[in-house]
Design an enzyme around this catalytic site. Structure first.
Site, PDB file in Angstrom:
ATOM      1  CG  ASP A  10      49.485  47.127  54.431  1.00 41.54           C
ATOM      2  OD1 ASP A  10      48.242  47.096  54.368  1.00 41.54           O
ATOM      3  OD2 ASP A  10      50.158  48.168  54.295  1.00 41.54           O
ATOM      4  CG  ASP A  12      46.374  50.629  50.138  1.00 44.78           C
ATOM      5  OD1 ASP A  12      46.354  50.432  48.918  1.00 44.78           O
ATOM      6  OD2 ASP A  12      45.342  50.664  50.830  1.00 44.78           O
ATOM      7  N   GLY A  47      47.222  52.814  57.074  1.00 42.84           N
ATOM      8  CA  GLY A  47      46.978  51.549  57.770  1.00 42.84           C
ATOM      9  C   GLY A  47      45.629  51.469  58.454  1.00 42.84           C
ATOM     10  NE  ARG A  50      36.413  53.803  52.385  1.00 40.54           N
ATOM     11  CZ  ARG A  50      35.600  53.020  51.684  1.00 40.54           C
ATOM     12  NH1 ARG A  50      34.310  53.320  51.591  1.00 40.54           N
ATOM     13  NH2 ARG A  50      36.053  51.941  51.068  1.00 40.54           N
ATOM     14  CB  SER A 116      42.109  48.970  51.315  1.00 41.34           C
ATOM     15  OG  SER A 116      41.361  49.487  50.228  1.00 41.34           O
ATOM     16  CG  ASN A 118      38.453  50.823  47.340  1.00 43.87           C
ATOM     17  OD1 ASN A 118      37.452  50.692  46.637  1.00 43.87           O
ATOM     18  ND2 ASN A 118      38.550  51.772  48.261  1.00 43.87           N
ATOM     19  CG  ASP A 170      52.785  51.151  54.533  1.00 47.73           C
ATOM     20  OD1 ASP A 170      51.893  50.343  54.834  1.00 47.73           O
ATOM     21  OD2 ASP A 170      52.544  52.282  54.055  1.00 47.73           O
TER      22      ASP A 170
HETATM   23  C1  BG6 Z   1      44.739  51.267  54.120  1.00 43.63           C
HETATM   24  C2  BG6 Z   1      45.366  52.617  53.849  1.00 43.63           C
HETATM   25  O1  BG6 Z   1      45.423  50.285  53.409  1.00 43.63           O
HETATM   26  O2  BG6 Z   1      43.376  51.262  53.737  1.00 43.63           O
HETATM   27  C3  BG6 Z   1      44.560  53.698  54.574  1.00 43.63           C
HETATM   28  O3  BG6 Z   1      46.707  52.629  54.321  1.00 43.63           O
HETATM   29  C4  BG6 Z   1      43.097  53.616  54.155  1.00 43.63           C
HETATM   30  O4  BG6 Z   1      45.108  54.954  54.282  1.00 43.63           O
HETATM   31  C5  BG6 Z   1      42.558  52.215  54.428  1.00 43.63           C
HETATM   32  O5  BG6 Z   1      42.328  54.566  54.883  1.00 43.63           O
HETATM   33  C6  BG6 Z   1      41.116  52.032  54.020  1.00 43.63           C
HETATM   34  O6  BG6 Z   1      41.005  52.083  52.631  1.00 43.63           O
HETATM   35  P1  BG6 Z   1      39.631  52.081  51.827  1.00 43.63           P
HETATM   36  O7  BG6 Z   1      40.053  51.750  50.409  1.00 43.63           O
HETATM   37  O8  BG6 Z   1      38.762  51.012  52.410  1.00 43.63           O
HETATM   38  O9  BG6 Z   1      39.036  53.424  51.983  1.00 43.63           O
HETATM   39 MG    MG Z   2      49.905  50.193  54.285  1.00 44.04          MG
END
Ligand code: BG6
Ligand code: MG
Length: 224
Positions: A10, A12, A47, A50, A116, A118, A170
């Protein structure tokens, strides 16, 4: 008992300390809406994707339409993407680079399995994108964690059977996703946050290649 043939990370909260920025983004949105954003809610946004995170922030009784929810999620993402522009390799969490180097030395393929959307720019900012053989992000699957799709996609791209993959996570939803995919998981955090992981460490600095081999070989589900 299975041999270790791949490691899926993972992003983040495992490789990089972006959780703080996600939290700031949601807190700013909640502040604008005049609703509370508690510690427990912040934990439950970890985890999950969004939109699932937005539902945690709004709670069950909100009256926003799907279009309004899309706007709110986009607004939080704008805050988040602004915040992560400041990411540098100094934001790498302890032990991440060392463990990747150790795995590389033992020819164990490595993947990212992140919810994510991002994830790719964050890996670029950290300067570690080239260290992964596969990068699976929120753009690559429909069902987010705790569904196993993210990790199964990573295993498929690495051409390694799920049982031979070890996940590093995590978030509770991420540990559930690993187990749903037939993979063992190392939980990064505390026993309260990742209770079901096969092994729990407070950072990647606490675990080494030999521990991972032992964990995969341990067939009786005991937590070493
Ligand atoms: C996860 C985070 O890695 O990504 C979450 O732990 C987050 O908190 C999720 O909501 C989605 O992220 P993003 O960047 O697509 O908004
Ligand atoms: Mg995480």
């Amino acid at each position: 008992m299975a041999q270790l043939k791949a490691a899926i990370f993972d992003l983040d909260g495992v490789i990089v300390s972006t959780d703080h920025y996600h939290r700031l983004g949601w807190a700013r949105l909640a502040g604008e809406l005049g609703i509370p954003f508690t510690e427990d809610q912040a934990r439950r946004t970890r985890g999950v994707d969004r939109m699932a995170s937005l539902k945690v922030v709004l709670g069950p009784d909100h009256r926003f339409s799907p279009a309004e929810m899309n706007e709110l999620a986009a607004r939080k993402n704008a805050y988040y993407t602004e915040l992560i522009r400041q990411i540098t390799p100094a934001d790498l969490l302890p032990g991440a680079v060392e463990l990747l180097t150790e795995l590389e030395a033992h020819a164990i393929p490595r993947a990212i399995g992140s919810a994510s959307k991002n994830a790719a720019p964050v890996l670029e900012l950290l300067g570690i994108a080239h260290r992964f053989d596969a990068v699976v992000t929120g753009h690559d699957f429909e069902r987010g964690k705790p569904a196993p799709d993210v990790f199964l996609t990573a295993a498929r791209r690495l051409r390694v059977p799920p049982a031979n993959c070890l996940v590093f996570e995590d978030a509770e939803a991420g540990i559930q996703a690993a187990h749903a995919g037939g993979m063992k998981a190392v939980g990064i955090g505390r026993p309260e946050t990742v209770p079901d992981a096969e092994r729990i460490v407070s950072s990647l600095a606490e675990i080494h290649y030999a521990d991972l081999i032992a964990l995969m070989m341990n067939s009786n589900g005991e937590k070493p």
